[in-house]
Design a protein around this motif. Structure first.
Motif, PDB file in Angstrom:
ATOM      1  N   THR A 295       0.821  -1.235   0.010  1.00  0.00           N
ATOM      2  CA  THR A 295      -0.104   0.010   0.096  1.00  0.00           C
ATOM      3  C   THR A 295       0.933   1.270   0.001  1.00  0.00           C
ATOM      4  O   THR A 295       0.540   2.111  -0.763  1.00  0.00           O
ATOM      5  N   GLN A 296       1.916   1.146   0.838  1.00  0.00           N
ATOM      6  CA  GLN A 296       2.783   2.425   0.956  1.00  0.00           C
ATOM      7  C   GLN A 296       3.520   2.768  -0.336  1.00  0.00           C
ATOM      8  O   GLN A 296       3.731   4.084  -0.784  1.00  0.00           O
ATOM      9  N   ILE A 297       3.903   1.812  -1.203  1.00  0.00           N
ATOM     10  CA  ILE A 297       4.506   2.192  -2.215  1.00  0.00           C
ATOM     11  C   ILE A 297       3.685   2.739  -3.476  1.00  0.00           C
ATOM     12  O   ILE A 297       4.227   2.784  -4.587  1.00  0.00           O
ATOM     13  N   LEU A 298       2.112   2.767  -3.298  1.00  0.00           N
ATOM     14  CA  LEU A 298       1.517   3.376  -4.188  1.00  0.00           C
ATOM     15  C   LEU A 298       1.514   4.740  -4.349  1.00  0.00           C
ATOM     16  O   LEU A 298       1.119   5.183  -5.196  1.00  0.00           O
ATOM     17  N   PHE A 299       1.961   5.371  -3.339  1.00  0.00           N
ATOM     18  CA  PHE A 299       1.897   7.071  -3.021  1.00  0.00           C
ATOM     19  C   PHE A 299       3.142   7.479  -3.886  1.00  0.00           C
ATOM     20  O   PHE A 299       3.993   6.880  -4.299  1.00  0.00           O
TER      21      PHE A 299
ATOM     22  N   GLY B  16       0.145  11.425  -2.279  1.00  0.00           N
ATOM     23  CA  GLY B  16       0.425  11.732  -0.845  1.00  0.00           C
ATOM     24  C   GLY B  16       1.717  10.925  -0.554  1.00  0.00           C
ATOM     25  O   GLY B  16       2.735  10.892  -1.518  1.00  0.00           O
ATOM     26  N   LYS B  17       2.073  10.863   0.639  1.00  0.00           N
ATOM     27  CA  LYS B  17       3.421  10.424   0.970  1.00  0.00           C
ATOM     28  C   LYS B  17       3.481   9.652   2.260  1.00  0.00           C
ATOM     29  O   LYS B  17       2.185   9.394   2.869  1.00  0.00           O
ATOM     30  N   VAL B  18       4.319   8.882   2.605  1.00  0.00           N
ATOM     31  CA  VAL B  18       4.477   7.884   3.553  1.00  0.00           C
ATOM     32  C   VAL B  18       5.575   8.416   4.530  1.00  0.00           C
ATOM     33  O   VAL B  18       6.633   8.589   4.158  1.00  0.00           O
ATOM     34  N   VAL B  19       5.288   8.537   5.775  1.00  0.00           N
ATOM     35  CA  VAL B  19       6.086   9.128   6.863  1.00  0.00           C
ATOM     36  C   VAL B  19       6.185   8.216   8.186  1.00  0.00           C
ATOM     37  O   VAL B  19       5.453   7.497   8.233  1.00  0.00           O
ATOM     38  N   ARG B  20       7.393   8.470   8.929  1.00  0.00           N
ATOM     39  CA  ARG B  20       7.611   7.554  10.067  1.00  0.00           C
ATOM     40  C   ARG B  20       6.829   8.114  11.188  1.00  0.00           C
ATOM     41  O   ARG B  20       6.763   9.338  11.482  1.00  0.00           O
TER      42      ARG B  20
END
Length: 215
Positions: free
Chosen positions: A82-86, A102-106
């Motif tokens: 899912t995360q790498i779809l962004f 969008g982005k993925v953050v820690r």
């Protein structure tokens, strides 16, 4: 046939076993032609953004996935898949597929709940989902159902229209998204007992055309 994309990520066989328990015809594959011809596609996995994207690009799978989405073929992303779809992930400072904005953050290093108690990162274990969208893939799942999570990074979509579910871990974060023929979840339905199997069963029956509506 359901194609489960192999891009050197972990946890693929768990997804295959769950689908077969539902009577689905499925196969793990890294063959772009096979995946392009599949009736449904699942991008699961556990891994790192940098190496995962490198593998997808090396296989030419980034272009295949773009075509699959353009065709409106039913598509399910799971966890790292899912995360790498962004657009972008802070993990390894990685440009991702850009199929969803969008982005993925820690999670913060000093991550705490409302009472000030420290929360472990990664977020690992069972947690609930506050569904924000009436969608065929999430139909019939009890509101009190919990799903299995394991992740250190979380989704930040740029459009609220994408948000299908929210989970609280110190603060609310997006744990499920949907747009067109795409549905993606941060948790692992294949490891989430009956609620997870219900989600997978719904995906197997979904035509990819009937989308979701905000609750």
């Amino acid at each position: 046939m359901i194609a489960i994309i192999d891009y050197d990520a972990g946890n693929l066989t768990s997804v295959e076993r769950a689908l077969r328990s539902l009577g689905a015809d499925c196969a793990i594959s890294r063959d772009p032609e096979f995946i392009a011809q599949a009736a449904r596609v699942i991008l699961p996995g556990v891994g790192r953004a940098g190496s995962g994207m490198a593998s997808l690009r090396r296989q030419g799978m980034d272009r295949v996935l773009t075509d699959i989405v353009a065709q409106g073929k039913p598509f399910l992303g799971i966890c790292f898949g899912t995360q790498i779809l962004f657009d972008y992930s802070e993990e390894d400072l990685t440009d991702c597929l850009g199929l969803l904005p969008g982005k993925v953050v820690r999670f913060p290093v000093e991550h705490r709940d409302a009472a000030g108690e420290a929360l472990k990162v990664p977020h690992m274990g069972w947690n609930g989902v506050d569904w924000r969208m009436n969608h065929p893939v999430f139909a019939g799942i009890p509101a009190e159902a919990e799903f299995y999570f394991v992740h250190s990074y979380f989704l930040q979509p740029t459009s609220e229209d994408l948000v299908a579910g929210v989970t609280d871990y110190g603060f609310p974060f997006t744990s499920a998204v949907a747009r067109g023929s795409m549905v993606a979840v941060q948790f692992h339905p294949e490891k989430s007992g009956r609620p997870g199997l219900k989600l997978l069963e719904n995906f197997l029956a979904w035509d990819g055309k009937e989308g979701g509506h905000a609750l």
